[in-house]
Design an enzyme around this catalytic site. Sequence first.
Site, PDB file in Angstrom:
ATOM      1  N   TYR A 194      36.492  57.997  42.712  1.00 27.45           N
ATOM      2  CA  TYR A 194      35.799  56.825  42.157  1.00 27.45           C
ATOM      3  C   TYR A 194      35.861  55.648  43.126  1.00 27.45           C
ATOM      4  CZ  TYR A 194      34.758  52.710  39.379  1.00 27.45           C
ATOM      5  OH  TYR A 194      34.225  51.514  38.940  1.00 27.45           O
ATOM      6  N   ARG A 197      28.889  52.701  47.595  1.00 29.94           N
ATOM      7  CA  ARG A 197      27.855  51.966  46.846  1.00 29.94           C
ATOM      8  C   ARG A 197      27.780  50.527  47.330  1.00 29.94           C
ATOM      9  NH1 ARG A 197      28.581  51.504  40.347  1.00 29.94           N
ATOM     10  NH2 ARG A 197      30.640  50.814  41.039  1.00 29.94           N
ATOM     11  N   TYR A 222      36.864  42.257  40.478  1.00 34.84           N
ATOM     12  CA  TYR A 222      38.153  42.925  40.245  1.00 34.84           C
ATOM     13  C   TYR A 222      39.049  42.762  41.472  1.00 34.84           C
ATOM     14  CZ  TYR A 222      36.924  45.741  36.043  1.00 34.84           C
ATOM     15  OH  TYR A 222      36.605  46.175  34.790  1.00 34.84           O
ATOM     16  N   ARG A 242      27.957  43.493  33.405  1.00 33.95           N
ATOM     17  CA  ARG A 242      28.357  44.037  32.099  1.00 33.95           C
ATOM     18  C   ARG A 242      27.156  44.399  31.251  1.00 33.95           C
ATOM     19  NH1 ARG A 242      33.420  45.875  32.811  1.00 33.95           N
ATOM     20  NH2 ARG A 242      34.720  44.276  33.781  1.00 33.95           N
ATOM     21  N   GLU A 278      34.844  55.350  26.341  1.00 31.65           N
ATOM     22  CA  GLU A 278      33.947  54.297  26.833  1.00 31.65           C
ATOM     23  C   GLU A 278      32.698  54.319  25.966  1.00 31.65           C
ATOM     24  OE1 GLU A 278      34.019  53.612  31.166  1.00 31.65           O
ATOM     25  OE2 GLU A 278      31.847  53.878  31.079  1.00 31.65           O
TER      26      GLU A 278
HETATM   27  C1  3EB Z   1      35.461  49.043  33.713  1.00 29.68           C
HETATM   28  O1  3EB Z   1      35.278  48.150  32.911  1.00 29.68           O
HETATM   29  C2  3EB Z   1      35.218  50.457  33.251  1.00 29.68           C
HETATM   30  O2  3EB Z   1      31.754  51.392  38.555  1.00 29.68           O
HETATM   31  O3  3EB Z   1      29.703  51.197  37.852  1.00 29.68           O
HETATM   32  C3  3EB Z   1      32.276  50.965  33.596  1.00 29.68           C
HETATM   33  C4  3EB Z   1      30.923  50.844  33.910  1.00 29.68           C
HETATM   34  C5  3EB Z   1      33.190  51.184  34.598  1.00 29.68           C
HETATM   35  C6  3EB Z   1      30.478  50.965  35.231  1.00 29.68           C
HETATM   36  C7  3EB Z   1      30.923  51.276  37.641  1.00 29.68           C
HETATM   37  C8  3EB Z   1      32.739  51.316  35.918  1.00 29.68           C
HETATM   38  C9  3EB Z   1      31.410  51.197  36.234  1.00 29.68           C
HETATM   39  O4  3EB Z   1      35.853  48.817  34.866  1.00 29.68           O
HETATM   40  C10 3EB Z   1      34.642  51.353  34.289  1.00 29.68           C
END
Ligand code: 3EB
Length: 316
Positions: free
Chosen positions: A132, A139, A190, A203, A308
């Site tokens: 991941y 990406r 992050y 989001r 999720e």
């Molecule tokens: C999170 O909140 C959960 O890497 O595109 C959710 C939706 C998550 C998309 C991405 C990762 C991704 O971090 C993980």
Amino acid sequence: MPPVSPHPILLPAAPPAELLARLEFGREAGGGGERFRFPLQLLGGSPAEDWLGGAGAETLPAEHGLQLRRSGDYLFGLLSLPESQTVDMERAGYLAYGRLLQLLRERGYPHPLRLWNYFHEVTGGDGDEERYRRFCVGRFEAIATPGFERQLPAATVIGSFVPGLQIGFLAGRQPGLPVENPRQVSAYRYPREYSPRAPSFARATLLGRLLLVSGTASVVGHATQHPYDAPAQLRETVANLHALLAHARQQHFAGEPALQWQSRALRLYVRDAAQAPALQAQAEALLGTPLPLSVLHGEICRRDLEVEIEGVFEAT
Ligand code: 3EB
């Protein structure tokens, strides 16, 4: 037009609405024409979602590893990389997103609105070598341009149990509006502990009165809550959804106090298939029933995350 499925999602467009894409869930090969196969096992609920765009729906000639269909101002597609190209997930993410962005520009639908990324062993490999994290790096390298964080689309990354990388995408002639969640740190901010390059997604994407919500998990701030506890994570995830919906309402519909968010399609991803029936019942209790819900077997991209949720909500 094929028979109407239980999950019609009407994208903003002048009538007549025509079928842009029927998304079907299942691990077997499938798809073609208006049917797009997403490589996840259905554990409960609805086996498909119908996405309707504007007039002039048309299937475009398939290319190697690429299925495309357009309708009105929207393009829907599925890009696949074979197993041989997904050993190195950084390279896979870089190649796939480079090809995707170029294709969207060439076809005249330059704005990605919603992206789904599925690949196997998403949490395989340790530390920064985790698949991941490598994918996040590739990406990022493919899409980072000055200010790109302000126009990111909603997205999902889920571990599948089939080889290769599959990226489903909805793109538009016009952009959508990114929406963040006040309960969560923006993923593109992050801290370094999660990945050498932060995950590149918003989001949610607001498209007219439709809110396309990203994969949402039991993450508050940037930290996992209730590690390995699926029912507690589901409650936290629903709290995140409600915070996101309230925020979108406040930001974009402040003049409509009677507005209600109606779910048009929801996906619940579950790591442990044995818990799916109980989690489906819990989701229905938390979100109301009947729910336009598909329960799918998938691995969430942190090892301590069990569930999720994502979906589409309409302001009514
Ligand atoms: C999170 O909140 C959960 O890497 O595109 C959710 C939706 C998550 C998309 C991405 C990762 C991704 O971090 C993980």
